[in-house]
Design an enzyme around this catalytic site. Structure first.
Site, PDB file in Angstrom:
ATOM      1  CD  GLU A  62      41.284  41.727  47.280  1.00 27.93           C
ATOM      2  OE1 GLU A  62      40.044  41.679  47.382  1.00 27.93           O
ATOM      3  OE2 GLU A  62      41.887  41.844  46.191  1.00 27.93           O
TER       4      GLU A  62
ATOM      5  CG  ASP B  23      41.222  37.971  44.180  1.00 31.17           C
ATOM      6  OD1 ASP B  23      41.077  38.852  45.055  1.00 31.17           O
ATOM      7  OD2 ASP B  23      40.521  37.912  43.150  1.00 31.17           O
TER       8      ASP B  23
ATOM      9  CG  ASP C 146      38.533  36.183  40.131  1.00 28.69           C
ATOM     10  OD1 ASP C 146      37.987  36.744  41.090  1.00 28.69           O
ATOM     11  OD2 ASP C 146      37.994  36.024  39.022  1.00 28.69           O
TER      12      ASP C 146
END
Length: 222
Positions: A68, A7, A141
């Site tokens: 991501e 992330d 996160d």
């Protein structure tokens, strides 16, 4: 399948490693955050993110890296930092020859919770349940990184089948490439049109030698 989920972020870059296959219980091997100081120079922060991801790659040796996909936000500064950290993660994986997959936040939420509009708390709760953890990973996160890895494990088989189908559709078969459209013709002698003879016709050419014998009319005399 062992996947490192990332992330991306400059201040906090979530990382998580999940192992398993679609349709079976998954196992979390590790989860954490690579942190950098907001007071440090940008170049130093990027180096810190790189070193952190390299350390995770060294320790867990994942077969895939799921990152991501960066999407537009109103805060341009946040988007830039996320994009830079994302590029670092992809660079580290590519340098080792590890395949990289990009998944949008909506795609990850839909895969884990069933809704592409799920809140972070819902994602964390489902990650905890799917990986049989005692509590949701902190910070968010870290939970998002695990969700990315889970999403890739579940969706990779379907994506591979789709890619194979598309490739097969774009590549014609050998027999199709060799086939010539139009009327089929039988090769003839050099200089001829090569048109096939009708069934029953003689293949011998007509000779132009002796003339035909004259017809004899019955009932008449010369």
């Amino acid at each position: 399948m062992r996947v490192l989920g990332v992330d991306p972020g400059l201040t906090r870059c979530g990382v998580g490693v999940v192992e398993g296959v679609a349709g079976r219980p998954l196992t979390m091997l590790g989860v954490g955050v690579v942190r950098t100081s907001s007071d440090a120079e940008l170049g130093d922060r990027l180096v810190a993110v790189e070193r952190g991801i390299e350390a995770w790659l060294d320790e867990y040796s994942p077969g895939y890296v799921a990152v991501e996909r960066v999407f537009a936000q109103h805060n341009v500064r946040t988007v830039m930092g996320t994009a830079q950290a994302s590029a670092i993660a992809m660079l580290c994986a590519a340098r080792r020859g590890i395949p990289v997959a990009l998944h949008t936040p909506s795609e990850v939420k839909a895969a884990v919770t069933g809704s592409g509009r799920a809140e972070k708390a819902q994602v964390g709760a489902m990650v905890t349940r799917l990986l049989r953890l005692d509590a949701p990973p902190k910070p968010a996160d870290a939970a998002d990184a695990l969700a990315l890895a889970i999403c890739h494990i579940w969706r990779a088989p379907a994506q591979n089948r789709l890619q194979q189908a598309v490739a097969a559709h774009r590549t014609p078969s050998a027999s199709h490439r060799q086939a010539t459209p139009g009327i089929s013709r039988t090769p003839g002698a050099p200089g001829t049109s090569g048109t096939a003879l009708a069934p029953g016709a003689s293949g011998a050419p007509r000779t132009s030698g002796a003339p035909r014998a004259p017809r004899t009319l019955k009932g008449r005399t010369a």
